[in-house]
Design a protein around this motif. Structure first.
Motif, PDB file in Angstrom:
ATOM      1  N   PRO A  14     -29.788  10.785  23.802  1.00  0.00           N
ATOM      2  CA  PRO A  14     -29.672   9.431  23.237  1.00  0.00           C
ATOM      3  C   PRO A  14     -30.956   8.608  23.391  1.00  0.00           C
ATOM      4  CG  PRO A  14     -27.688   9.970  24.443  1.00  0.00           C
ATOM      5  CD  PRO A  14     -28.672  11.052  24.753  1.00  0.00           C
ATOM      6  N   VAL A  15     -31.609   8.741  24.542  1.00  0.00           N
ATOM      7  CA  VAL A  15     -32.866   8.015  24.754  1.00  0.00           C
ATOM      8  C   VAL A  15     -33.931   8.530  23.793  1.00  0.00           C
ATOM      9  CG1 VAL A  15     -34.770   7.626  26.376  1.00  0.00           C
ATOM     10  CG2 VAL A  15     -32.400   7.395  27.154  1.00  0.00           C
ATOM     11  N   GLU A  16     -34.027   9.846  23.634  1.00  0.00           N
ATOM     12  CA  GLU A  16     -35.025  10.417  22.730  1.00  0.00           C
ATOM     13  C   GLU A  16     -34.797   9.959  21.287  1.00  0.00           C
ATOM     14  OE1 GLU A  16     -36.987  14.706  21.402  1.00  0.00           O
ATOM     15  OE2 GLU A  16     -35.019  14.674  22.367  1.00  0.00           O
ATOM     16  N   ILE A  17     -33.535   9.868  20.876  1.00  0.00           N
ATOM     17  CA  ILE A  17     -33.234   9.431  19.514  1.00  0.00           C
ATOM     18  C   ILE A  17     -33.746   8.017  19.275  1.00  0.00           C
ATOM     19  CG2 ILE A  17     -31.327   8.734  18.002  1.00  0.00           C
ATOM     20  CD1 ILE A  17     -29.793  11.177  19.068  1.00  0.00           C
ATOM     21  N   LEU A  34     -34.053  17.157  21.068  1.00  0.00           N
ATOM     22  CA  LEU A  34     -34.207  17.614  19.685  1.00  0.00           C
ATOM     23  C   LEU A  34     -34.884  18.980  19.609  1.00  0.00           C
ATOM     24  CD1 LEU A  34     -35.260  14.226  18.026  1.00  0.00           C
ATOM     25  CD2 LEU A  34     -32.985  15.277  18.068  1.00  0.00           C
ATOM     26  N   ASP A  35     -35.864  19.220  20.476  1.00  0.00           N
ATOM     27  CA  ASP A  35     -36.533  20.527  20.486  1.00  0.00           C
ATOM     28  C   ASP A  35     -35.555  21.638  20.855  1.00  0.00           C
ATOM     29  OD1 ASP A  35     -38.986  19.615  19.659  1.00  0.00           O
ATOM     30  OD2 ASP A  35     -39.817  19.429  21.679  1.00  0.00           O
ATOM     31  N   ASP A  36     -34.643  21.354  21.797  1.00  0.00           N
ATOM     32  CA  ASP A  36     -33.629  22.342  22.162  1.00  0.00           C
ATOM     33  C   ASP A  36     -32.775  22.719  20.953  1.00  0.00           C
ATOM     34  OD1 ASP A  36     -34.386  22.493  24.786  1.00  0.00           O
ATOM     35  OD2 ASP A  36     -32.664  21.412  25.598  1.00  0.00           O
ATOM     36  N   ILE A  37     -32.388  21.715  20.168  1.00  0.00           N
ATOM     37  CA  ILE A  37     -31.558  21.975  18.994  1.00  0.00           C
ATOM     38  C   ILE A  37     -32.271  22.921  18.038  1.00  0.00           C
ATOM     39  CG2 ILE A  37     -30.476  20.944  16.953  1.00  0.00           C
ATOM     40  CD1 ILE A  37     -30.056  18.408  18.626  1.00  0.00           C
TER      41      ILE A  37
END
Length: 284
Positions: free
Chosen positions: A191-194, A129-132
């Motif tokens: 997916p794991v982070e989500i 998410l940080d990359d996004i």
């Protein structure tokens, strides 16, 4: 001296997203391009396509990679010219669009061929998410949409904060990359982070990049949720692929799900909305 420092950073840093050093944008494979506006971009990165449309920079896109999945906004992206396979980009097709920049996915590039024609290229992927968020800001600079990118990132940060404060699930979860053989995503994947953002304890065997989920492991860990995506087509595939699954709480409580890969793997701004949808599905 500045050139030596830049070269050292490119070689020593393990770059997973775009980065800015001096007046250059540094890519995931160490490429560097001038930090300026680009107006004719060929894109092999689907997340980047969606982000540029969200920023209102669709006129900067001249062609995209061949695709079978839906790319938002579909009514517009389906009309874009195609520039070849995402894993095997066509130099001939790229040149036919006279681009001033090519954005590649990590699956393949034509950097060496493009260099002969002085066409800059860059490779990146949004692995979390940080990359996004970070790459959205940099893409905004590359299409003269800096104001819009800052507003979007602020909106996404606020949405993520709301999700973390209000959407809570509990228990262990397994997320499968495929069901034959049953393999898991690595721990540091999107997916794991989500799922962890939603409060779940995502369990991953500590062996290999795509670790196989054994019957002993699934029985010992006894997940509350079992979720399939990417190569998993349906729930029956999960049930047939995981031996002893009937002994798990996930099976007994019918907490087995298949999530479309475009919802959990499309690394663009849209994944923040998909997190809410995934929560609603899992809490039923």
């Amino acid at each position: 001296m500045k050139r030596l420092i830049l070269l050292f950073l490119m070689l020593s840093l393990k770059i997973f997203s775009l980065d800015i050093v001096d007046n250059y944008v540094i890519g995931e494979k160490g490429e560097k391009i001038l930090l300026k506006e680009y107006k004719r971009i060929v894109i092999y990165n689907f997340g980047a396509i969606e982000i540029l449309y969200k920023l209102g920079a669709d006129k900067n896109i001249v062609a995209i990679a061949n695709h079978s999945k839906k790319i938002w906004p579909q009514e517009k992206t389906q009309k874009l010219p195609l520039a070849g396979s995402i894993s095997k980009p066509s130099l001939e097709k790229i040149l036919s669009f006279n681009p001033d920049l090519v954005i590649f996915n990590v699956m393949g590039n034509e950097k060496s061929g493009l260099e002969k024609f002085n066409i800059p290229s860059i490779t990146f992927s949004n692995k979390n998410l940080d990359d996004i968020l970070k790459n959205t800001l940099i893409l905004g600079k590359l299409v003269n949409r800096e104001k819009e990118s800052k507003e979007l990132v602020e909106e996404l940060n606020n949405k993520l904060k709301y999700i973390r404060e209000n959407f809570k699930l509990q228990g262990k979860a397994v997320i499968l990359y495929s069901d034959s053989p049953p393999t898991s995503f690595e721990k540091n994947s999107l997916p794991v982070e989500i799922l962890e953002t939603l409060g779940l304890d995502v369990i991953v065997p500590k062996v290999g990049k795509k670790p196989i989920i054994s019957s002993e492991y699934i029985l010992r860990e006894n997940p509350k949720y079992i979720i399939g995506t990417r190569g998993v087509k349906n729930i029956d595939g999960i049930k047939n692929g995981l031996q002893l699954i009937e002994e798990t709480d996930a099976y007994k409580n019918k907490n087995i799900y298949v999530i479309d890969s475009s919802e959990i793997l499309r690394a663009s701004h849209r994944v923040f909305d998909e997190i809410e949808k995934i929560y609603e599905e899992l809490k039923k």
